[in-house]
Every structure is written in C-alpha cells, then in structure tokens.
Design a protein around this motif. Structure first.
Motif, PDB file in Angstrom:
ATOM      1  N   UNK A 187       0.838  -1.197   0.000  1.00 41.15           N
ATOM      2  CA  UNK A 187       0.000   0.000   0.000  1.00 41.15           C
ATOM      3  C   UNK A 187       0.870   1.242   0.000  1.00 41.15           C
ATOM      4  N   UNK A 188       0.250   2.354  -0.352  1.00 44.18           N
ATOM      5  CA  UNK A 188       0.986   3.605  -0.407  1.00 44.18           C
ATOM      6  C   UNK A 188       1.622   3.948   0.938  1.00 44.18           C
ATOM      7  N   UNK A 189       0.864   3.779   2.010  1.00 46.07           N
ATOM      8  CA  UNK A 189       1.372   4.092   3.340  1.00 46.07           C
ATOM      9  C   UNK A 189       2.517   3.168   3.743  1.00 46.07           C
ATOM     10  N   UNK A 190       2.359   1.866   3.502  1.00 51.72           N
ATOM     11  CA  UNK A 190       3.425   0.936   3.886  1.00 51.72           C
ATOM     12  C   UNK A 190       4.650   1.082   3.001  1.00 51.72           C
ATOM     13  N   UNK A 191       4.456   1.441   1.723  1.00 48.32           N
ATOM     14  CA  UNK A 191       5.623   1.633   0.860  1.00 48.32           C
ATOM     15  C   UNK A 191       6.403   2.873   1.284  1.00 48.32           C
ATOM     16  N   UNK A 192       5.689   3.921   1.688  1.00 47.51           N
ATOM     17  CA  UNK A 192       6.374   5.116   2.180  1.00 47.51           C
ATOM     18  C   UNK A 192       7.105   4.796   3.475  1.00 47.51           C
ATOM     19  N   UNK A 193       6.506   3.994   4.325  1.00 50.55           N
ATOM     20  CA  UNK A 193       7.164   3.593   5.566  1.00 50.55           C
ATOM     21  C   UNK A 193       8.442   2.828   5.266  1.00 50.55           C
ATOM     22  N   UNK A 194       8.409   1.910   4.330  1.00 46.53           N
ATOM     23  CA  UNK A 194       9.602   1.137   3.978  1.00 46.53           C
ATOM     24  C   UNK A 194      10.707   2.038   3.442  1.00 46.53           C
ATOM     25  N   UNK A 197      11.116   5.188   4.152  1.00 48.44           N
ATOM     26  CA  UNK A 197      11.629   5.972   5.280  1.00 48.44           C
ATOM     27  C   UNK A 197      12.501   5.120   6.213  1.00 48.44           C
ATOM     28  N   UNK A 198      12.151   3.857   6.382  1.00 47.07           N
ATOM     29  CA  UNK A 198      12.987   2.963   7.199  1.00 47.07           C
ATOM     30  C   UNK A 198      14.371   2.816   6.575  1.00 47.07           C
ATOM     31  N   UNK A 199      14.431   2.664   5.267  1.00 47.78           N
ATOM     32  CA  UNK A 199      15.735   2.565   4.603  1.00 47.78           C
ATOM     33  C   UNK A 199      16.520   3.870   4.776  1.00 47.78           C
ATOM     34  N   UNK A 200      15.810   4.986   4.732  1.00 45.63           N
ATOM     35  CA  UNK A 200      16.485   6.275   4.939  1.00 45.63           C
ATOM     36  C   UNK A 200      17.015   6.391   6.362  1.00 45.63           C
ATOM     37  N   UNK A 201      16.251   5.894   7.327  1.00 45.94           N
ATOM     38  CA  UNK A 201      16.721   5.900   8.717  1.00 45.94           C
ATOM     39  C   UNK A 201      17.951   5.004   8.881  1.00 45.94           C
ATOM     40  N   UNK A 202      17.949   3.849   8.221  1.00 41.81           N
ATOM     41  CA  UNK A 202      19.115   2.963   8.285  1.00 41.81           C
ATOM     42  C   UNK A 202      20.340   3.648   7.705  1.00 41.81           C
ATOM     43  N   UNK A 203      20.153   4.330   6.599  1.00 41.73           N
ATOM     44  CA  UNK A 203      21.265   5.068   5.989  1.00 41.73           C
ATOM     45  C   UNK A 203      21.747   6.180   6.922  1.00 41.73           C
ATOM     46  N   UNK A 204      20.814   6.862   7.568  1.00 40.33           N
ATOM     47  CA  UNK A 204      21.193   7.916   8.519  1.00 40.33           C
ATOM     48  C   UNK A 204      22.005   7.336   9.675  1.00 40.33           C
ATOM     49  N   UNK A 250      19.311  -3.867  -1.806  1.00 43.86           N
ATOM     50  CA  UNK A 250      18.248  -3.735  -0.810  1.00 43.86           C
ATOM     51  C   UNK A 250      17.407  -2.489  -1.086  1.00 43.86           C
ATOM     52  N   UNK A 251      18.069  -1.385  -1.336  1.00 41.37           N
ATOM     53  CA  UNK A 251      17.361  -0.147  -1.661  1.00 41.37           C
ATOM     54  C   UNK A 251      16.541  -0.299  -2.941  1.00 41.37           C
ATOM     55  N   UNK A 252      17.118  -0.950  -3.926  1.00 37.22           N
ATOM     56  CA  UNK A 252      16.413  -1.173  -5.183  1.00 37.22           C
ATOM     57  C   UNK A 252      15.143  -2.004  -4.974  1.00 37.22           C
ATOM     58  N   UNK A 253      15.246  -3.021  -4.135  1.00 38.35           N
ATOM     59  CA  UNK A 253      14.073  -3.834  -3.832  1.00 38.35           C
ATOM     60  C   UNK A 253      12.961  -3.015  -3.192  1.00 38.35           C
ATOM     61  N   UNK A 254      13.317  -2.187  -2.221  1.00 38.94           N
ATOM     62  CA  UNK A 254      12.310  -1.333  -1.569  1.00 38.94           C
ATOM     63  C   UNK A 254      11.758  -0.322  -2.576  1.00 38.94           C
ATOM     64  N   UNK A 255      12.621   0.228  -3.371  1.00 44.47           N
ATOM     65  CA  UNK A 255      12.191   1.205  -4.370  1.00 44.47           C
ATOM     66  C   UNK A 255      11.206   0.591  -5.364  1.00 44.47           C
TER      67      UNK A 255
END
Length: 117
Positions: free
Chosen positions: A2-9, A11-18, A108-113
């Motif tokens: 879903x749109x909400x869960x995809x945005x969450x994923x 953002x989680x990858x962005x937090x991991x990168x941070x 991993x990022x590509x998969x989430x993307x």
C-alpha cells in the motif's frame, strides 16, 4: 504494497542510511580498518560518506512521499556507484568486502524502491 506501507519502507531505509552516516562521522576509522589499510585518507572518505548520507537521508525521512522515493532512488545509484568505485580502488579481500557491502545496500534499496511504485 500500500501507499502508506511503501512510504514507511522507504523511510525505514532512509533511517538505516542515517544510522550508518552517523557512524561514519563518529567512527570514521571503521572504513580504513575494514579495508585493512593504514592510510588515514579512508577516514576522510568515511566522513564524506557520512555528510553525503545524512543529507540524502534527511530528505528520505522528512520529505514528502515523492521526495522520499526520489531520495531512495538517488541513494540506490550512489550505492552502486560506491560499489563500482571501491571495487576499482581497493584490492583483494577488501575489494570483495567493499563491493559486497555497497552493492548489497544498493540491491536492498532497489528492492524497496521497486515495491514502492
């Protein structure tokens, strides 16, 4: 996804990168040690990674869903670029580790993307 869960994923990858970016800034010697080098230039490279990754992560965490997805697309390209450049720059086992780590994050990022479309 879903749109909400995809945005969450995304953002989680962005937090991991941070998280990794902060680690690069606090313990820049980790990269030099992982590469088995005595050259302090790698500490500078780690700091560059940290600043760059914090900037892109901020967009991924704080930006609109569209901006977050764009941030992850850029992050993916950066990871594959890091894998290629580190693979060409370092030798032996260190090259394998560097390519596997950066390339793994890229995949991993590509998969989430892809799932966030």
């Amino acid at each position: 996804m879903t749109s909400s869960s995809s945005t969450t994923a995304v953002r989680v990858m962005s937090l991991a990168t941070a998280g990794y970016a902060a680690y690069c800034l606090v313990k820049p010697e980790h990269l030099r040690k992982a590469l088995g080098s005595d050259d302090p230039m790698w500490d500078t490279v780690a700091r560059v990674f940290g600043v760059r990754d914090l900037a892109i992560s901020a967009v991924g965490v704080l930006g609109s869903p569209t901006a977050a997805r764009a941030s992850l697309a850029i992050r993916t390209a950066i990871d594959f670029g890091d894998a290629a450049l580190l693979g060409l720059t370092v030798d032996g086992e260190a090259s394998t580790k560097a390519v596997a780590t950066a390339g793994g994050w890229g995949l991993l990022n590509l998969g989430v993307l892809r799932r966030s479309r």
